[in-house]
Structures are given as structure tokens and as C-alpha cells.
Motif scaffolding. Structure first.
Motif, PDB file in Angstrom:
ATOM      1  N   LEU A  22       0.895  -1.088  -0.320  1.00 56.65           N
ATOM      2  CA  LEU A  22       0.109   0.050   0.042  1.00 56.65           C
ATOM      3  C   LEU A  22       0.887   1.132  -0.060  1.00 56.65           C
ATOM      4  O   LEU A  22       1.851   1.435   0.937  1.00 56.65           O
ATOM      5  N   GLU A  23       0.735   1.935  -0.980  1.00 59.80           N
ATOM      6  CA  GLU A  23       1.557   3.385  -1.099  1.00 59.80           C
ATOM      7  C   GLU A  23       0.614   4.419  -0.173  1.00 59.80           C
ATOM      8  O   GLU A  23      -0.820   4.605  -0.414  1.00 59.80           O
ATOM      9  N   CYS A  24       1.488   5.005   0.421  1.00 59.41           N
ATOM     10  CA  CYS A  24       0.566   6.204   1.355  1.00 59.41           C
ATOM     11  C   CYS A  24       0.584   7.593   0.615  1.00 59.41           C
ATOM     12  O   CYS A  24       1.591   7.797  -0.253  1.00 59.41           O
ATOM     13  N   PRO A  25      -0.373   8.272   0.538  1.00 55.60           N
ATOM     14  CA  PRO A  25      -0.354   9.705   0.018  1.00 55.60           C
ATOM     15  C   PRO A  25       0.478  10.703   0.316  1.00 55.60           C
ATOM     16  O   PRO A  25       1.082  10.546   1.282  1.00 55.60           O
ATOM     17  N   ASN A  26       0.799  11.668  -0.272  1.00 51.21           N
ATOM     18  CA  ASN A  26       1.541  12.841  -0.032  1.00 51.21           C
ATOM     19  C   ASN A  26       0.938  13.329   1.282  1.00 51.21           C
ATOM     20  O   ASN A  26      -0.382  13.452   1.398  1.00 51.21           O
ATOM     21  N   VAL A  27       1.961  13.469   2.130  1.00 55.80           N
ATOM     22  CA  VAL A  27       1.488  14.408   3.530  1.00 55.80           C
ATOM     23  C   VAL A  27       2.231  15.524   3.541  1.00 55.80           C
ATOM     24  O   VAL A  27       3.282  15.801   3.611  1.00 55.80           O
ATOM     25  N   VAL A  28       1.434  16.715   3.703  1.00 56.71           N
ATOM     26  CA  VAL A  28       1.833  18.057   4.038  1.00 56.71           C
ATOM     27  C   VAL A  28       1.623  18.184   5.656  1.00 56.71           C
ATOM     28  O   VAL A  28       0.567  18.206   6.071  1.00 56.71           O
ATOM     29  N   GLU A  29       2.843  18.577   6.498  1.00 58.96           N
ATOM     30  CA  GLU A  29       2.558  18.926   7.928  1.00 58.96           C
ATOM     31  C   GLU A  29       2.612  20.371   8.212  1.00 58.96           C
ATOM     32  O   GLU A  29       3.320  20.974   7.604  1.00 58.96           O
ATOM     33  N   ILE A  30       1.446  20.854   8.818  1.00 58.65           N
ATOM     34  CA  ILE A  30       1.602  22.324   9.202  1.00 58.65           C
ATOM     35  C   ILE A  30       1.396  22.264  10.764  1.00 58.65           C
ATOM     36  O   ILE A  30       0.401  21.474  11.211  1.00 58.65           O
ATOM     37  N   GLU A  31       2.020  23.177  11.247  1.00 61.70           N
ATOM     38  CA  GLU A  31       1.772  23.530  12.721  1.00 61.70           C
ATOM     39  C   GLU A  31       0.646  23.868  13.240  1.00 61.70           C
ATOM     40  O   GLU A  31       0.032  24.766  12.487  1.00 61.70           O
ATOM     41  N   MET A  32       0.156  23.527  14.544  1.00 61.18           N
ATOM     42  CA  MET A  32      -0.932  24.017  14.995  1.00 61.18           C
ATOM     43  C   MET A  32      -1.111  25.478  15.010  1.00 61.18           C
ATOM     44  O   MET A  32      -2.099  25.967  14.691  1.00 61.18           O
ATOM     45  N   LYS A  33       0.018  26.057  15.241  1.00 59.48           N
ATOM     46  CA  LYS A  33      -0.072  27.704  15.424  1.00 59.48           C
ATOM     47  C   LYS A  33      -0.460  28.357  13.988  1.00 59.48           C
ATOM     48  O   LYS A  33      -0.807  29.492  13.898  1.00 59.48           O
ATOM     49  N   SER A  34      -0.403  27.523  13.083  1.00 62.49           N
ATOM     50  CA  SER A  34      -0.807  27.895  11.632  1.00 62.49           C
ATOM     51  C   SER A  34      -2.015  27.224  10.971  1.00 62.49           C
ATOM     52  O   SER A  34      -2.064  26.830   9.964  1.00 62.49           O
ATOM     53  N   ILE A  35      -2.802  26.775  11.944  1.00 64.45           N
ATOM     54  CA  ILE A  35      -4.049  26.075  11.754  1.00 64.45           C
ATOM     55  C   ILE A  35      -4.963  26.896  10.636  1.00 64.45           C
ATOM     56  O   ILE A  35      -5.417  26.209   9.778  1.00 64.45           O
ATOM     57  N   ALA A  36      -5.066  28.307  10.632  1.00 64.23           N
ATOM     58  CA  ALA A  36      -5.652  29.142   9.386  1.00 64.23           C
ATOM     59  C   ALA A  36      -5.125  28.723   8.255  1.00 64.23           C
ATOM     60  O   ALA A  36      -6.054  28.683   7.152  1.00 64.23           O
ATOM     61  N   LEU A  37      -3.550  28.550   8.108  1.00 64.75           N
ATOM     62  CA  LEU A  37      -3.072  28.205   6.894  1.00 64.75           C
ATOM     63  C   LEU A  37      -3.500  26.986   6.219  1.00 64.75           C
ATOM     64  O   LEU A  37      -3.691  26.583   5.288  1.00 64.75           O
ATOM     65  N   ALA A  38      -3.690  25.972   7.226  1.00 67.51           N
ATOM     66  CA  ALA A  38      -3.906  24.567   7.091  1.00 67.51           C
ATOM     67  C   ALA A  38      -5.431  24.487   6.432  1.00 67.51           C
ATOM     68  O   ALA A  38      -5.718  24.008   5.174  1.00 67.51           O
ATOM     69  N   HIS A  39      -6.337  25.323   7.127  1.00 67.25           N
ATOM     70  CA  HIS A  39      -7.636  25.517   6.466  1.00 67.25           C
ATOM     71  C   HIS A  39      -7.864  26.032   5.100  1.00 67.25           C
ATOM     72  O   HIS A  39      -8.618  25.761   4.464  1.00 67.25           O
ATOM     73  N   GLU A  40      -7.202  27.050   5.066  1.00 63.71           N
ATOM     74  CA  GLU A  40      -7.034  27.847   3.790  1.00 63.71           C
ATOM     75  C   GLU A  40      -6.459  26.916   2.569  1.00 63.71           C
ATOM     76  O   GLU A  40      -7.059  26.943   1.752  1.00 63.71           O
ATOM     77  N   PHE A  41      -5.559  26.120   2.962  1.00 66.10           N
ATOM     78  CA  PHE A  41      -4.795  25.282   2.013  1.00 66.10           C
ATOM     79  C   PHE A  41      -5.821  24.047   1.594  1.00 66.10           C
ATOM     80  O   PHE A  41      -6.007  23.835   0.196  1.00 66.10           O
ATOM     81  N   ILE A  42      -6.533  23.500   2.555  1.00 68.47           N
ATOM     82  CA  ILE A  42      -7.418  22.367   2.125  1.00 68.47           C
ATOM     83  C   ILE A  42      -8.672  23.039   1.418  1.00 68.47           C
ATOM     84  O   ILE A  42      -9.225  22.329   0.481  1.00 68.47           O
ATOM     85  N   SER A  43      -9.172  24.146   1.814  1.00 70.41           N
ATOM     86  CA  SER A  43     -10.204  24.897   1.044  1.00 70.41           C
ATOM     87  C   SER A  43     -10.020  25.405  -0.264  1.00 70.41           C
ATOM     88  O   SER A  43     -10.769  25.527  -1.065  1.00 70.41           O
ATOM     89  N   SER A  44      -8.703  25.521  -0.503  1.00 64.49           N
ATOM     90  CA  SER A  44      -8.082  25.968  -1.705  1.00 64.49           C
ATOM     91  C   SER A  44      -8.423  25.043  -2.963  1.00 64.49           C
ATOM     92  O   SER A  44      -8.302  25.277  -4.270  1.00 64.49           O
ATOM     93  N   GLY A  45      -8.371  23.910  -2.422  1.00 63.75           N
ATOM     94  CA  GLY A  45      -8.534  22.629  -3.591  1.00 63.75           C
ATOM     95  C   GLY A  45      -7.180  22.449  -4.147  1.00 63.75           C
ATOM     96  O   GLY A  45      -6.928  21.654  -5.129  1.00 63.75           O
ATOM     97  N   LYS A  46      -6.350  23.029  -3.659  1.00 61.26           N
ATOM     98  CA  LYS A  46      -4.747  22.995  -4.161  1.00 61.26           C
ATOM     99  C   LYS A  46      -3.982  21.906  -3.496  1.00 61.26           C
ATOM    100  O   LYS A  46      -2.816  21.594  -4.129  1.00 61.26           O
ATOM    101  N   SER A  47      -4.621  21.381  -2.381  1.00 60.17           N
ATOM    102  CA  SER A  47      -3.525  20.346  -1.774  1.00 60.17           C
ATOM    103  C   SER A  47      -3.567  19.170  -2.604  1.00 60.17           C
ATOM    104  O   SER A  47      -4.618  18.835  -3.080  1.00 60.17           O
ATOM    105  N   ILE A  48      -2.583  18.322  -2.151  1.00 62.90           N
ATOM    106  CA  ILE A  48      -2.564  16.952  -2.907  1.00 62.90           C
ATOM    107  C   ILE A  48      -2.181  16.082  -1.774  1.00 62.90           C
ATOM    108  O   ILE A  48      -1.107  16.035  -1.271  1.00 62.90           O
TER     109      ILE A  48
END
Length: 186
Positions: A153-179
Motif C-alpha cells: 500500500l502506497e501512502c499519499p503525500n503528506v503535508v505537515e502544518i504546525e498547530m499555530k498555523s491552523i488558519a493556513l491549513a484550513h485555507e490550504f485544504i479549502s483552496s483545492g490545491k492540496s494533494i
């Protein structure tokens, strides 16, 4: 996982061309890029007799056609409602909540007689509600870990974002640009 279980063809659907290669890397036989081709024309070309299983996370925008694309005795597994929900700043707009209610009202209804006659199934799945099902999940999780350990089983690409940047994580997933997956770390 579908490949390991000898299911196929595995048809993946992505919303951006930048996601096509990752879908193939993860085991898809066919990838439909709905930003550049009609989803359902491409789906019927990939599997003219219909699909045995369709896993739909989109919601109102695709559920009816997902059901229509099932082969006799096919299963539609619903595990999300992405297209029903407002994204980003629009989430705070009262008009978006009215639109969301309209989408809910237009959600397809599935006729029990049709399900029986066509031998089709519609199933709902929400992993969040399995929190108390440790025994069931433990067996599944152990099997997945075994597949990863044995490089089946191949794991998907993982992007780690620190908790202090939670807004960035939310913006990234909402953008549709995350892979792949976004993991928030502490």
C-alpha cells in the motif's frame, strides 16, 4: 486498497490537473480530471457496464449520477458532502447558508423499490462515528499497517502544518490545491 483486494478497474476523479499523477501513483488505472473533461462521459468510457462500487464524497453535485452509474448490484458509498458546504470566508455569509439549505432540499432520494429491483445499495459511512468501535477498527488498522509494512500500500503525500498555523491549513485544504493529506502537528 482496492488494488490489493483485486477490485477494478480503479477509476479516480480529481478536480485539478496537478493531482492526476498522484492518483496514478496511488494505484488508479484511470484518472478523470473533471477540470478538463466531462466526469460522467469519461466514467462511462472507463467502465461502460457501470461500476460495482462508487465512493462519493461530493454530495448533491454527484450523488444522483453516481447512483445512475452503478452496475446492477452496485454499491454507492456516501462518505461526505463537500459540494453542499460553503468554503472559506463564504462560510460566514448568511446567503451561503440559504444556498446550503437549498442543496439539502435537492439531495437525491433513493426509492426502496428501485433499490430492490436493481439490486443496488446506498450506504453511508462516517469514520468519526467509529470512535467507540475500537475492536473493529483495530483489525482494519492492523491490516492497513501490514500492507504498508509489506510495501503493498502506497501512502499519499503528506503535508505537515504546525498547530499555530491552523488558519493556513484550513485555507490550504479549502483552496483545492492540496494533494494528499494535511496533518496538523503540535
Amino acid at each position: 486498497m482496492s488494488k490489493i483486494l483485486r477490485l477494478g478497474p480503479i477509476v479516480g476523479v480529481v478536480g485539478r490537473s496537478s493531482k492526476v499523477d498522484e492518483a496514478y501513483r496511488l494505484g488508479c488505472d484511470v484518472v478523470i480530471d473533471k477540470s478538463s473533461e466531462d466526469l460522467w462521459s469519461a466514467a462511462f468510457k472507463a467502465c461502460p457496464g457501470g461500476f460495482n462500487t462508487i465512493m462519493d464524497a461530493n454530495g448533491v453535485s454527484t450523488l444522483k449520477e453516481s447512483y445512475n452509474a452503478l452496475a446492477p448490484s452496485g454499491r454507492l458509498i456516501v462518505f461526505g458532502f463537500h459540494s453542499n458546504l460553503p468554503l472559506g470566508q463564504a462560510m460566514l455569509n448568511p446567503l451561503e447558508w440559504i444556498r446550503m439549505a437549498r442543496k439539502q432540499a435537492n439531495m437525491p432520494k433513493f426509492d426502496a423499490m428501485d433499490l430492490t429491483v436493481s439490486n443496488k445499495s446506498v450506504l453511508g459511512f462516517n469514520l468519526s462515528f467509529f470512535a467507540e468501535e475500537r475492536e473493529v477498527l483495530s483489525d482494519m488498522f492492523d491490516r492497513i499497517l501490514e500492507w504498508i509494512h509489506n510495501e503493498k500500500l502506497e501512502c499519499p503525500n503528506v503535508v505537515e502544518i504546525e498547530m499555530k498555523s491552523i488558519a493556513l491549513a484550513h485555507e490550504f485544504i479549502s483552496s483545492g490545491k492540496s494533494i494528499g493529506k494535511i496533518v496538523v502537528t503540535t
